[in-house]
Design a protein around this motif. Structure first.
Motif, PDB file in Angstrom:
ATOM      1  N   PHE A  29       0.833  -1.201   0.000  1.00 39.85           N
ATOM      2  CA  PHE A  29       0.000   0.000   0.000  1.00 39.85           C
ATOM      3  C   PHE A  29       0.871   1.256   0.000  1.00 39.85           C
ATOM      4  CE2 PHE A  29      -2.487   3.287   2.185  1.00 39.85           C
ATOM      5  CZ  PHE A  29      -3.558   3.375   1.300  1.00 39.85           C
ATOM      6  N   ALA A  30       1.916   1.262   0.817  1.00 46.06           N
ATOM      7  CA  ALA A  30       2.815   2.415   0.869  1.00 46.06           C
ATOM      8  C   ALA A  30       3.540   2.592  -0.468  1.00 46.06           C
ATOM      9  CB  ALA A  30       3.834   2.243   1.993  1.00 46.06           C
ATOM     10  N   TYR A  32       2.367   1.806  -3.352  1.00 46.04           N
ATOM     11  CA  TYR A  32       1.366   2.344  -4.273  1.00 46.04           C
ATOM     12  C   TYR A  32       1.149   3.841  -4.042  1.00 46.04           C
ATOM     13  CZ  TYR A  32      -3.252   3.229  -6.259  1.00 46.04           C
ATOM     14  OH  TYR A  32      -4.315   3.748  -6.941  1.00 46.04           O
ATOM     15  N   LYS A  33       1.037   4.237  -2.782  1.00 46.53           N
ATOM     16  CA  LYS A  33       0.730   5.629  -2.467  1.00 46.53           C
ATOM     17  C   LYS A  33       1.949   6.553  -2.521  1.00 46.53           C
ATOM     18  CE  LYS A  33      -3.658   5.844  -1.537  1.00 46.53           C
ATOM     19  NZ  LYS A  33      -4.546   6.689  -2.315  1.00 46.53           N
ATOM     20  N   LEU A  34       3.101   6.058  -2.056  1.00 45.66           N
ATOM     21  CA  LEU A  34       4.270   6.928  -1.897  1.00 45.66           C
ATOM     22  C   LEU A  34       5.299   6.818  -3.013  1.00 45.66           C
ATOM     23  CD1 LEU A  34       4.853   6.364   1.923  1.00 45.66           C
ATOM     24  CD2 LEU A  34       3.583   8.206   0.821  1.00 45.66           C
ATOM     25  N   ARG A  35       5.145   5.839  -3.880  1.00 44.99           N
ATOM     26  CA  ARG A  35       6.086   5.610  -4.989  1.00 44.99           C
ATOM     27  C   ARG A  35       7.531   5.542  -4.479  1.00 44.99           C
ATOM     28  NH1 ARG A  35       2.901   6.523  -9.664  1.00 44.99           N
ATOM     29  NH2 ARG A  35       1.047   7.712  -9.117  1.00 44.99           N
TER      30      ARG A  35
END
Length: 120
Positions: A29-30, A32-35
């Motif tokens: 998830f991180a 995906y969100k933070l690249r």
């Protein structure tokens, strides 16, 4: 192995794999969100292995109460062996990265050993 040892070891492995699944899900998830960059992801994956084996080693040491150092170490090594076997079974023809495998084994062994030593 004695029957009184098998159940705590299996329980510690279950705890380790559930925790690593949760942490790797959070990492996905991180990512995906933070690249995040590849180097950051690799470091976090090693930290997930360390945390999972630390928890498993602590569970093994807490249940077995004697030679906690050894049982934690063994829990970490079992974690690595299962991880390695499943990885190899999923892609047996890939090139073996010996340096990474040894590093992961050392991280898992260290995490399990520390978990066993610090279990109360």
């Amino acid at each position: 192995m004695e029957n009184g040892i098998v159940k705590p070891m299996l329980r510690s492995l279950l705890i380790s794999y559930v925790l690593s699944g949760l942490l790797l899900g959070a990492l996905a998830f991180a990512l995906y969100k933070l690249r995040l960059k590849e180097g950051q992801v690799n470091l976090i994956v090693y930290l997930v292995y360390l945390a999972a084996c630390l928890a498993g080693g602590a569970a093994a040491g807490k249940r077995l109460r004697q030679r906690r150092f050894f049982w934690g170490l063994l829990s970490g090594l079992f974690y690595f062996l299962i991880l390695f076997a499943v990885s190899w079974a999923m892609n047996p023809w890939s090139a073996l990265d010996t340096e990474r495998s040894v590093t992961v084994m050392a991280v898992c062994a260290l995490g399990g050993m520390l978990g066993g030593m610090f279990s109360a």
